[in-house]
Design a protein around this motif. Structure first.
Motif, PDB file in Angstrom:
ATOM      1  N   GLY A   1      -6.127 -12.208 -12.438  1.00 57.07           N
ATOM      2  CA  GLY A   1      -6.664 -11.544 -11.249  1.00 57.07           C
ATOM      3  C   GLY A   1      -5.585 -11.156 -10.256  1.00 57.07           C
ATOM      4  N   LEU A   2      -4.587 -12.022 -10.088  1.00 52.97           N
ATOM      5  CA  LEU A   2      -3.486 -11.709  -9.176  1.00 52.97           C
ATOM      6  C   LEU A   2      -2.632 -10.558  -9.708  1.00 52.97           C
ATOM      7  CD1 LEU A   2      -2.358 -15.274  -8.070  1.00 52.97           C
ATOM      8  CD2 LEU A   2      -3.472 -13.538  -6.671  1.00 52.97           C
ATOM      9  N   ALA A   3      -2.624 -10.358 -11.013  1.00 49.43           N
ATOM     10  CA  ALA A   3      -1.859  -9.254 -11.589  1.00 49.43           C
ATOM     11  C   ALA A   3      -2.649  -7.953 -11.532  1.00 49.43           C
ATOM     12  CB  ALA A   3      -1.478  -9.572 -13.032  1.00 49.43           C
ATOM     13  N   ILE A   4      -3.946  -8.002 -11.822  1.00 47.22           N
ATOM     14  CA  ILE A   4      -4.761  -6.790 -11.885  1.00 47.22           C
ATOM     15  C   ILE A   4      -5.110  -6.270 -10.493  1.00 47.22           C
ATOM     16  CG2 ILE A   4      -7.025  -5.924 -12.585  1.00 47.22           C
ATOM     17  CD1 ILE A   4      -6.789  -7.634 -15.073  1.00 47.22           C
ATOM     18  N   GLY A   5      -5.352  -7.151  -9.547  1.00 50.11           N
ATOM     19  CA  GLY A   5      -5.742  -6.737  -8.198  1.00 50.11           C
ATOM     20  C   GLY A   5      -4.761  -5.770  -7.550  1.00 50.11           C
ATOM     21  N   PRO A   6      -3.479  -6.105  -7.472  1.00 53.84           N
ATOM     22  CA  PRO A   6      -2.526  -5.174  -6.874  1.00 53.84           C
ATOM     23  C   PRO A   6      -2.390  -3.866  -7.659  1.00 53.84           C
ATOM     24  CG  PRO A   6      -1.604  -7.364  -6.894  1.00 53.84           C
ATOM     25  CD  PRO A   6      -2.871  -7.421  -7.683  1.00 53.84           C
ATOM     26  N   LEU A   7      -2.534  -3.922  -8.973  1.00 54.97           N
ATOM     27  CA  LEU A   7      -2.469  -2.687  -9.767  1.00 54.97           C
ATOM     28  C   LEU A   7      -3.609  -1.741  -9.396  1.00 54.97           C
ATOM     29  CD1 LEU A   7      -1.516  -4.050 -13.298  1.00 54.97           C
ATOM     30  CD2 LEU A   7      -0.064  -2.794 -11.705  1.00 54.97           C
ATOM     31  N   LEU A   8      -4.816  -2.278  -9.285  1.00 50.93           N
ATOM     32  CA  LEU A   8      -5.948  -1.448  -8.890  1.00 50.93           C
ATOM     33  C   LEU A   8      -5.789  -0.943  -7.462  1.00 50.93           C
ATOM     34  CD1 LEU A   8      -8.913  -3.434 -10.460  1.00 50.93           C
ATOM     35  CD2 LEU A   8      -7.872  -1.327 -11.285  1.00 50.93           C
ATOM     36  N   GLY A   9      -5.272  -1.778  -6.592  1.00 51.12           N
ATOM     37  CA  GLY A   9      -5.044  -1.358  -5.210  1.00 51.12           C
ATOM     38  C   GLY A   9      -4.010  -0.245  -5.113  1.00 51.12           C
ATOM     39  N   SER A  10      -2.929  -0.360  -5.873  1.00 55.58           N
ATOM     40  CA  SER A  10      -1.910   0.688  -5.830  1.00 55.58           C
ATOM     41  C   SER A  10      -2.429   1.985  -6.437  1.00 55.58           C
ATOM     42  CB  SER A  10      -0.632   0.236  -6.541  1.00 55.58           C
ATOM     43  OG  SER A  10      -0.879   0.030  -7.911  1.00 55.58           O
ATOM     44  N   TYR A  11      -3.285   1.889  -7.449  1.00 59.86           N
ATOM     45  CA  TYR A  11      -3.892   3.089  -8.022  1.00 59.86           C
ATOM     46  C   TYR A  11      -4.755   3.801  -6.980  1.00 59.86           C
ATOM     47  CZ  TYR A  11      -6.919   6.048 -10.829  1.00 59.86           C
ATOM     48  OH  TYR A  11      -7.614   7.114 -11.312  1.00 59.86           O
ATOM     49  N   ALA A  12      -5.525   3.039  -6.209  1.00 60.89           N
ATOM     50  CA  ALA A  12      -6.358   3.629  -5.163  1.00 60.89           C
ATOM     51  C   ALA A  12      -5.499   4.283  -4.089  1.00 60.89           C
ATOM     52  CB  ALA A  12      -7.267   2.575  -4.555  1.00 60.89           C
ATOM     53  N   VAL A  13      -4.405   3.654  -3.720  1.00 59.01           N
ATOM     54  CA  VAL A  13      -3.508   4.228  -2.711  1.00 59.01           C
ATOM     55  C   VAL A  13      -2.891   5.523  -3.226  1.00 59.01           C
ATOM     56  CG1 VAL A  13      -1.318   3.860  -1.497  1.00 59.01           C
ATOM     57  CG2 VAL A  13      -3.041   2.062  -1.543  1.00 59.01           C
ATOM     58  N   MET A  14      -2.469   5.527  -4.491  1.00 60.76           N
ATOM     59  CA  MET A  14      -1.874   6.744  -5.064  1.00 60.76           C
ATOM     60  C   MET A  14      -2.890   7.877  -5.101  1.00 60.76           C
ATOM     61  SD  MET A  14       0.647   5.209  -8.073  1.00 60.76           S
ATOM     62  CE  MET A  14      -0.335   5.977  -9.278  1.00 60.76           C
ATOM     63  N   ARG A  15      -4.139   7.580  -5.454  1.00 59.11           N
ATOM     64  CA  ARG A  15      -5.175   8.616  -5.468  1.00 59.11           C
ATOM     65  C   ARG A  15      -5.399   9.175  -4.076  1.00 59.11           C
ATOM     66  NH1 ARG A  15     -10.572   6.723  -7.769  1.00 59.11           N
ATOM     67  NH2 ARG A  15     -11.165   8.610  -6.689  1.00 59.11           N
ATOM     68  N   THR A  16      -5.424   8.308  -3.076  1.00 56.59           N
ATOM     69  CA  THR A  16      -5.633   8.752  -1.700  1.00 56.59           C
ATOM     70  C   THR A  16      -4.476   9.611  -1.227  1.00 56.59           C
ATOM     71  OG1 THR A  16      -6.902   6.754  -1.243  1.00 56.59           O
ATOM     72  CG2 THR A  16      -6.069   7.969   0.653  1.00 56.59           C
ATOM     73  N   ARG A  17      -3.243   9.216  -1.526  1.00 51.16           N
ATOM     74  CA  ARG A  17      -2.077  10.012  -1.132  1.00 51.16           C
ATOM     75  C   ARG A  17      -2.098  11.378  -1.802  1.00 51.16           C
ATOM     76  NH1 ARG A  17       2.927   5.677  -1.313  1.00 51.16           N
ATOM     77  NH2 ARG A  17       2.265   4.494   0.514  1.00 51.16           N
ATOM     78  N   ARG A  18      -2.466  11.399  -3.089  1.00 52.31           N
ATOM     79  CA  ARG A  18      -2.541  12.659  -3.817  1.00 52.31           C
ATOM     80  C   ARG A  18      -3.583  13.579  -3.188  1.00 52.31           C
ATOM     81  NH1 ARG A  18      -4.239  11.227  -9.077  1.00 52.31           N
ATOM     82  NH2 ARG A  18      -2.261  10.152  -9.215  1.00 52.31           N
ATOM     83  N   ARG A  19      -4.737  13.019  -2.821  1.00 48.47           N
ATOM     84  CA  ARG A  19      -5.786  13.813  -2.190  1.00 48.47           C
ATOM     85  C   ARG A  19      -5.334  14.349  -0.837  1.00 48.47           C
ATOM     86  NH1 ARG A  19     -10.185  10.291  -1.037  1.00 48.47           N
ATOM     87  NH2 ARG A  19     -10.119   9.834  -3.253  1.00 48.47           N
ATOM     88  N   ILE A  20      -4.619  13.532  -0.072  1.00 46.22           N
ATOM     89  CA  ILE A  20      -4.127  13.971   1.237  1.00 46.22           C
ATOM     90  C   ILE A  20      -3.116  15.106   1.073  1.00 46.22           C
ATOM     91  CG2 ILE A  20      -2.720  13.264   3.218  1.00 46.22           C
ATOM     92  CD1 ILE A  20      -4.133  10.525   3.009  1.00 46.22           C
TER      93      ILE A  20
END
Length: 87
Positions: free
Chosen positions: A56-75
């Protein structure tokens, strides 16, 4: 201020390590897990719980960084569209 933050982080890490150590020492009874007909060998109860924590500690940050990258791309896309519309 930086030293205070480092000290607080160090205290929190030591507290977390103490909690994990206490958990492992208190959960030494053997358990066997079963899932879809597959049965694991008997192991201390703390092992699968700590394995789930680590995964969980490994997957959580990966999913969070994916969401941040998607948001930056959209912006960036919206900024390009706004720049093109402004010309």
């Amino acid at each position: 201020m930086r030293n205070l933050k480092r000290a607080l982080v160090a205290v929190l890490v030591l507290l977390l390590a103490a909690i994990v150590l206490f958990f492992v020492l208190e959960n030494q009874q053997e358990v066997s897990l079963g899932l879809f007909g597959w049965v694991s060998p008997a192991m201390p109860a703390a092992v699968p719980v700590l394995a789930a924590l680590i995964v969980g500690l490994a997957i959580g940050p990966l999913l969070g960084s994916y969401a941040v990258m998607r948001t930056r791309r959209r912006i960036r896309l919206q900024a390009r569209e706004a720049a093109l519309a402004g010309k």
